[in-house]
Write a protein that holds these residues in place. Structure first.
Motif, mmCIF file in Angstrom:
data_model
loop_
_atom_site.group_PDB
_atom_site.id
_atom_site.type_symbol
_atom_site.label_atom_id
_atom_site.label_comp_id
_atom_site.label_asym_id
_atom_site.label_seq_id
_atom_site.Cartn_x
_atom_site.Cartn_y
_atom_site.Cartn_z
ATOM 1 N N MET A 97 -28.620 -39.552 -15.389
ATOM 2 C CA MET A 97 -27.301 -39.106 -14.967
ATOM 3 C C MET A 97 -27.213 -37.595 -15.030
ATOM 4 N N GLU A 98 -26.661 -36.992 -14.001
ATOM 5 C CA GLU A 98 -26.455 -35.550 -13.994
ATOM 6 C C GLU A 98 -25.045 -35.252 -14.487
ATOM 7 N N LEU A 99 -24.948 -34.419 -15.507
ATOM 8 C CA LEU A 99 -23.668 -34.116 -16.127
ATOM 9 C C LEU A 99 -22.799 -33.297 -15.178
ATOM 10 N N GLU A 100 -21.541 -33.724 -15.007
ATOM 11 C CA GLU A 100 -20.604 -33.056 -14.113
ATOM 12 C C GLU A 100 -19.324 -32.713 -14.869
ATOM 13 N N LEU A 101 -18.485 -31.872 -14.250
ATOM 14 C CA LEU A 101 -17.241 -31.466 -14.892
ATOM 15 C C LEU A 101 -16.350 -32.671 -15.200
ATOM 16 N N ARG A 102 -16.365 -33.687 -14.316
ATOM 17 C CA ARG A 102 -15.522 -34.859 -14.556
ATOM 18 C C ARG A 102 -15.942 -35.585 -15.835
ATOM 19 N N HIS A 103 -17.237 -35.536 -16.156
ATOM 20 C CA HIS A 103 -17.703 -36.149 -17.395
ATOM 21 C C HIS A 103 -17.170 -35.375 -18.605
ATOM 22 N N LEU A 104 -17.150 -34.059 -18.486
ATOM 23 C CA LEU A 104 -16.640 -33.238 -19.575
ATOM 24 C C LEU A 104 -15.146 -33.477 -19.777
ATOM 25 N N ARG A 105 -14.426 -33.692 -18.672
ATOM 26 C CA ARG A 105 -12.989 -33.970 -18.791
ATOM 27 C C ARG A 105 -12.754 -35.291 -19.513
ATOM 28 N N VAL A 106 -13.610 -36.274 -19.262
ATOM 29 C CA VAL A 106 -13.489 -37.558 -19.962
ATOM 30 C C VAL A 106 -13.693 -37.355 -21.462
ATOM 31 N N LEU A 107 -14.736 -36.602 -21.834
ATOM 32 C CA LEU A 107 -14.997 -36.353 -23.251
ATOM 33 C C LEU A 107 -13.797 -35.692 -23.917
ATOM 34 N N CYS A 108 -13.240 -34.663 -23.288
ATOM 35 C CA CYS A 108 -12.115 -33.938 -23.875
ATOM 36 C C CYS A 108 -10.872 -34.815 -23.950
ATOM 37 N N ALA A 109 -10.661 -35.645 -22.930
ATOM 38 C CA ALA A 109 -9.495 -36.525 -22.934
ATOM 39 C C ALA A 109 -9.584 -37.540 -24.064
ATOM 40 N N VAL A 110 -10.770 -38.101 -24.284
ATOM 41 C CA VAL A 110 -10.950 -39.073 -25.357
ATOM 42 C C VAL A 110 -10.749 -38.394 -26.720
ATOM 43 N N ALA A 111 -11.304 -37.190 -26.870
ATOM 44 C CA ALA A 111 -11.153 -36.454 -28.127
ATOM 45 C C ALA A 111 -9.689 -36.110 -28.386
ATOM 46 N N SER B 20 -8.633 -46.814 -15.397
ATOM 47 C CA SER B 20 -8.554 -48.022 -16.206
ATOM 48 C C SER B 20 -9.362 -47.823 -17.483
ATOM 49 N N GLN B 21 -9.012 -48.570 -18.536
ATOM 50 C CA GLN B 21 -9.751 -48.451 -19.785
ATOM 51 C C GLN B 21 -11.209 -48.853 -19.626
ATOM 52 N N PRO B 22 -11.521 -49.953 -18.908
ATOM 53 C CA PRO B 22 -12.944 -50.308 -18.731
ATOM 54 C C PRO B 22 -13.738 -49.202 -18.028
ATOM 55 N N ALA B 23 -13.084 -48.528 -17.073
ATOM 56 C CA ALA B 23 -13.794 -47.461 -16.351
ATOM 57 C C ALA B 23 -14.143 -46.311 -17.287
ATOM 58 N N VAL B 24 -13.183 -45.937 -18.157
ATOM 59 C CA VAL B 24 -13.446 -44.841 -19.092
ATOM 60 C C VAL B 24 -14.476 -45.271 -20.136
ATOM 61 N N SER B 25 -14.397 -46.506 -20.601
ATOM 62 C CA SER B 25 -15.379 -47.004 -21.574
ATOM 63 C C SER B 25 -16.789 -46.970 -20.984
ATOM 64 N N THR B 26 -16.913 -47.405 -19.735
ATOM 65 C CA THR B 26 -18.230 -47.382 -19.074
ATOM 66 C C THR B 26 -18.727 -45.956 -18.905
ATOM 67 N N GLN B 27 -17.822 -45.071 -18.490
ATOM 68 C CA GLN B 27 -18.197 -43.671 -18.303
ATOM 69 C C GLN B 27 -18.636 -43.045 -19.615
ATOM 70 N N LEU B 28 -17.909 -43.381 -20.702
ATOM 71 C CA LEU B 28 -18.250 -42.811 -22.003
ATOM 72 C C LEU B 28 -19.619 -43.288 -22.469
ATOM 73 N N ARG B 29 -19.933 -44.559 -22.237
ATOM 74 C CA ARG B 29 -21.259 -45.074 -22.611
ATOM 75 C C ARG B 29 -22.360 -44.364 -21.833
ATOM 76 N N ARG B 30 -22.120 -44.094 -20.557
ATOM 77 C CA ARG B 30 -23.118 -43.376 -19.738
ATOM 78 C C ARG B 30 -23.304 -41.945 -20.244
ATOM 79 N N ILE B 31 -22.197 -41.321 -20.603
ATOM 80 C CA ILE B 31 -22.281 -39.941 -21.115
ATOM 81 C C ILE B 31 -23.058 -39.913 -22.426
ATOM 82 N N GLU B 32 -22.744 -40.851 -23.324
ATOM 83 C CA GLU B 32 -23.457 -40.906 -24.600
ATOM 84 C C GLU B 32 -24.931 -41.228 -24.374
#
Length: 319
Positions: free
Chosen positions: A1-15, A30-42
């Motif tokens: 996965m290539e890290l993008e600004l949208r991924h960083l926004r997800v991290l900051c929003a969760v924090a 949706s919550q499942p979408a953010v959960s999936t995105q967070l797992r990919r980022i991690e």
């Protein structure tokens, strides 16, 4: 996965939200979408960035570093193409900030530097929160971090706005060799015979709230040392057995000290961001508040005694 600004926004929003569900709502996903995105980022970083618990999520030490870097990148990205205001020689304006003895100050200043690169903070240390209100009213400062207590909230004119940063419990610091040091929490009444280090009147209700809590617990402190100085010096005196003290929940104890919650949580303190409406825009106030909130969450993430207290308290309240 290539890290993008949208991924960083997800991290900051969760924090910021402290919850995947609340972050999803803030982002409009949706919550499942953010959960999936967070797992990919991690997965991209190769290790968990957040600790999951019954009360939500909080950054791991590594996650806090990543989130801090993400905020810096997002702030710099937001400034791409912006030009200094007309008539500005340096492109930066000075925001005068007064702050009481708040643990969030350093983190807030660092966050503002990244999020508002066109703003330079000039910080003044002021002990009494009542004095901070006077400085705001008189136009000597533009914004401030003050402290007050539930039921004794600071009063100010309509020309000043305020928003709460966090309301936290007060804990107690005592020597690691103290007979009560192994307890998970300590009753204020069990400390009735101790000598106490107490900071002076802050014009907002302290130390009145402390003495009121002692009265409710059935005693009046017999020995009180009034102390206003370096925190490490205070811990050193406590380590030497000269007394105990009510401390901020995010206090990082030296090895000879333990910090424990008080049974029933009889003492609370609120940190407040206040600002002059004619000197600080809503955008700047929002940035100050977000930076202060993030700074506190990072402090809490590195305070095992506060995390343990929160896990016990919130799990009990949800039972």
């Amino acid at each position: 996965m290539e890290l993008e600004l949208r991924h960083l926004r997800v991290l900051c929003a969760v924090a910021d939200a402290g919850s995947v569900g609340r972050a999803a709502s803030d982002l409009g996903y949706s919550q499942p979408a953010v959960s999936t995105q967070l797992r990919r980022i991690e997965g991209h970083f190769g290790e968990p960035l957040f600790e999951r618990g019954p009360s939500g999520v909080r950054p791991t030490p590594y996650g806090a570093e990543v989130v801090g870097q993400a905020r810096d990148v997002l702030a710099r990205a937001a400034m791409i193409g912006r030009r200094p205001a007309l008539g500005s020689t340096s492109g930066r304006r000075i925001l005068r900030v007064a702050a009481t003895n708040s643990p969030v100050l350093a983190g807030m200043v660092s966050g503002v530097r990244a999020r508002l690169p066109d703003v330079s903070l000039s910080v003044s240390s002021v002990y009494a929160s009542s004095r901070i209100v006077e400085l705001l009213e008189g136009g000597a400062v533009d914004a401030a971090i003050a402290a007050d207590y539930p039921g004794r909230e600071l009063a100010h004119p309509d020309t000043i706005a305020h928003r709460g940063i966090v309301t936290e419990p007060n804990f107690v610091a005592l020597p690691a060799r103290h007979p009560l040091a192994r307890r998970a929490q300590i009753s204020l009444a069990d400390l009735a015979e101790e000598a106490w280090f107490v900071t002076p009147d802050d014009g907002a209700g302290w130390p009145g709230v402390f003495y009121a809590a002692c009265t409710t617990a059935g005693f009046t402190p017999s020995v009180v040392h009034e102390f206003l100085g370096d925190r490490l010096q205070l811990q050193g005196m406590i380590a030497d057995g000269l007394g105990v003290a009510v401390v901020q929940a995010t206090t990082r104890p030296i090895p000879q000290i333990v910090v424990k919650p008080l049974t029933g949580t009889p003492l609370w303190c609120r940190y407040v961001l206040a600002w002059r409406r004619d000197a600080v825009t809503e955008r700047t106030a929002d940035a100050l508040l977000q930076c202060a909130t993030v700074a506190y969450r990072q402090l809490a993430a590195h305070s095992p005694h506060l995390r343990d207290w929160a896990a016990r308290t919130w799990s009990v309240s949800k039972a």
